[in-house]
Enzyme design. Structure first.
Site, PDB file in Angstrom:
ATOM      1  N   ASP A 284       0.857  -1.181   0.000  1.00  0.00           N
ATOM      2  CA  ASP A 284       0.000   0.000   0.000  1.00  0.00           C
ATOM      3  C   ASP A 284       0.891   1.228   0.000  1.00  0.00           C
ATOM      4  O   ASP A 284       2.122   1.132   0.056  1.00  0.00           O
ATOM      5  CB  ASP A 284      -0.986   0.002   1.177  1.00  0.00           C
ATOM      6  CG  ASP A 284      -0.301   0.049   2.526  1.00  0.00           C
ATOM      7  OD1 ASP A 284       0.929   0.313   2.579  1.00  0.00           O
ATOM      8  OD2 ASP A 284      -0.966  -0.177   3.547  1.00  0.00           O
TER       9      ASP A 284
ATOM     10  N   ASP B  18      -5.950   1.814  -0.932  1.00  0.00           N
ATOM     11  CA  ASP B  18      -4.677   2.051  -1.619  1.00  0.00           C
ATOM     12  C   ASP B  18      -3.825   0.780  -1.629  1.00  0.00           C
ATOM     13  O   ASP B  18      -2.604   0.857  -1.772  1.00  0.00           O
ATOM     14  CB  ASP B  18      -3.914   3.193  -0.940  1.00  0.00           C
ATOM     15  CG  ASP B  18      -3.568   2.881   0.509  1.00  0.00           C
ATOM     16  OD1 ASP B  18      -4.394   2.225   1.175  1.00  0.00           O
ATOM     17  OD2 ASP B  18      -2.494   3.282   0.974  1.00  0.00           O
TER      18      ASP B  18
END
Length: 588
Positions: A189, A232
């Protein structure tokens, strides 16, 4: 035009239900109505008589197995968008919920108002897309292939989603097994992505994700699969490898792509990622590959020296032990097995400047274990927050006791950690708790170590300035053990620096430490910072630092960590004669 939204909130804890409801009500683009349900039977009853835009479901609402609940709901109410609230560590089970028809899931400790509203909106949107897909499938059989692609595609980035990733990974493993080769799975991420969303808004955050998806798709090999698995979080699945170590080359390429500056909305973003790597045949299922790579990602985050980490059995053992400690700490918090000790910080021989609260864990064998150093390593951040709240409540009780006895206590210190101060919602909740406890902000001092502050400075600075604006003091603990420069010290949002005991202990016998402390004290005074010398166990250390201009001291010589009662006794009694006489003779 303002839209109407009707949600069913299924949560057995009334307080949690209220918090989630308040978050949903903050949506300024909709007129929101919320029905509550505290049992699973109530959920079913309400769904049969009323249509809701979405169901927000805590899977622990009843004793029934969560998977059975989900299956029952998706079968009985196939048109209902469902968002599941679950434990942060339970990713594998959460993926099973998705396979049963749930639109999305959220870890309860990570929820904030924007994320919750956004997730619910996306769940509704995905359900609408599924309806359109089903309708189209019945209307036009010749579109089946295209519709299947849509069902396997992330709507924001057009990358493959979880469904596509699982199918592709299963095929890759089967092929590698047949050829006696390897497969690599990279899980990562974006570090600090929450800061981008908070600072620039979710529209800009979405643009960042879209642009990154384009770059990854365009610059990695066509044979590698790039998927977005949520928020994300991304996965890169490599093609057949001769050796597991070759996955590192792919990770290095991914890191290079992510590190390239990105100009969006007249702002330049410099991104970074922590990449976890797991490989087949060491791990032989898709579920385990993802879980192990995710685990390795968190190890990479803790290693500031490198961007990637391979999964190993030792790593699994480390986090298994950590989860065991988390469970034990959770029990200690719930069963009140923690003790708070207070150590005085003294400005003159018989004047308490403020006290520091130190937490001790009473284990089953009656030992006391200091856990101030343990908290930053908890796998579940909500436990660290519970511990901080526990200490804040103890500090508030001490202040009220001081008031009742007519004693004035300038400040109370508690330790906080970088990962906590990065989170704006954590700080907001801390400030709210202070108000609830009637603890004036100017009474509280938070301490964070020099290394922790420097490592997290870019992300926690806004929250530190916010705390200072409220009146809270900020102290940098263990100063002198890291590499804080004079320029950094001038610009840091701190009020107090605490000299580490490695500098102050036997200072009269170390010319180097004497020179360092002398420089630090004079520099701090020029920056209008207070200095506290810690680890004072000898009168000679006290006397030397006093002569250098240090005006506040903490250590065994002047008061060891003690109970609340012992602190009041210490306060009301003069310093022991032998110590008192020695200090007076040295200073005079």
């Amino acid at each position: 035009m303002e839209r109407q939204a009707s949600y069913l909130m299924a949560e057995k804890d009334p307080l949690d239900a209220k918090i989630v409801a308040q978050m949903l009500m903050l949506d300024d683009q909709a007129r929101v109505s919320i029905n509550g349900a505290y049992t699973f039977s109530s959920v079913i009853s309400q769904l049969r008589v009323k249509r809701f835009n979405a169901l927000i479901l805590d899977v622990n609402i009843s004793d029934t197995q969560p998977l059975k609940q989900i299956k029952h709901l998706t079968e009985q109410f196939p048109e209902l968008p469902i968002v599941v609230l679950c434990n942060a560590a339970d990713r594998t089970t959460a993926m099973k919920y998705l396979q049963l028809g749930v639109q999305d899931y959220l870890a309860k400790n990570e929820i904030n108002a924007e994320l919750l509203t956004r997730t619910v909106d996306y769940a509704i949107e995905r359900k609408q897309i599924n309806r359109q897909l089903k309708r189209a499938l019945t209307e036009a059989d010749n579109n089946n292939q295209r519709l299947a692609e849509l069902a396997r595609t992330d709507p924001l980035t057009n990358l493959p989603n979880r469904v596509y990733l699982f199918e592709t990974a299963q095929k890759a493993i089967a092929n590698a097994r047949r050829l006696s080769k390897c497969v690599g799975l990279l899980y990562f991420d974006l570090n600090g992505f929450k800061f981008i969303n908070d600072q620039f808004g979710h529209a800009v955050g979405d643009s960042v994700l879209v642009e990154l998806a384009k770059r990854l798709s365009g610059k990695l090999r066509h044979s590698d699969t790039v998927a977005r698995v949520g928020g994300d979080e991304f996965v890169v699945l490599t093609t057949i490898l001769d050796e597991p170590v070759q996955a590192y080359s792919v990770a290095s390429k991914v890191n290079q792509i992510i590190s390239e500056p990105m100009l969006l909305a007249n702002n330049e973003f410099s991104l970074s990622a922590s990449i976890g790597i797991a490989t087949f045949p060491e791990i032989d299922s898709v579920h385990q590959l993802i879980e192990c790579a995710d685990l390795a990602m968190y190890e990479a985050k803790s290693n500031k020296q490198h961007f990637a980490s391979f999964y190993t059995k030792n790593l699994a053992l480390k986090y298994r032990n950590q989860r065991h400690l988390d469970s034990a700490l959770e029990t200690a918090l719930s069963e009140d097995q923690l003790d708070i000790a207070y150590q005085p910080i003294i400005t003159t021989i018989d004047s308490i400047f403020h006290v520091q609260a130190l937490c001790r864990w009473r284990t089953s064998d009656a030992r006391l274990v200091a856990i101030n150093e343990y908290s930053p390593n908890v796998a579940r951040p909500e436990l660290g927050e519970q511990l901080s709240h526990y200490m804040l409540k103890a500090a508030a009780r001490l202040r009220h006791q001081c008031q009742n006895q007519g004693m004035l206590l300038d400040r109370l210190s508690i330790n906080l950690f970088g990962y906590q101060l990065v989170d704006k919602e954590f700080v907001r909740r801390l400030i709210q708790l202070m108000a609830n406890l009637e603890l004036p902000a100017e009474t509280l001092c938070i301490e964070i170590t020099e290394k922790d502050l420097i490592d997290n400075m870019s992300h926690c600075a806004p929250q530190l300035y916010w705390l200072k604006d409220q009146g809270v003091s900020v102290a940098m603990d263990k100063f002198g053990t890291s590499n804080c420069s004079i320029t950094q010290l001038r610009n840091l949002p701190v009020d107090i620096i605490k000299l580490d005991s490695s500098l102050t202990s036997y200072i009269d016998q170390s010319e180097a430490n004497l020179a360092i402390c002398d420089s630090i004290i004079h520099m701090a005074h020029r920056f209008k910072l207070k200095v506290i010398a810690t680890g004072i166990e000898r009168a000679e250390d006290y006397q030397t630092l006093y002569q250098l201009g240090c005006a506040a001291f903490q250590g065994q010589l002047l008061g060891q960590p003690m109970s609340e009662k012992a602190l009041f006794d210490h306060w009301n009694q003069p310093m022991p004669c032998q110590v008192n006489d020695l200090l007076h003779s040295k200073v005079s």
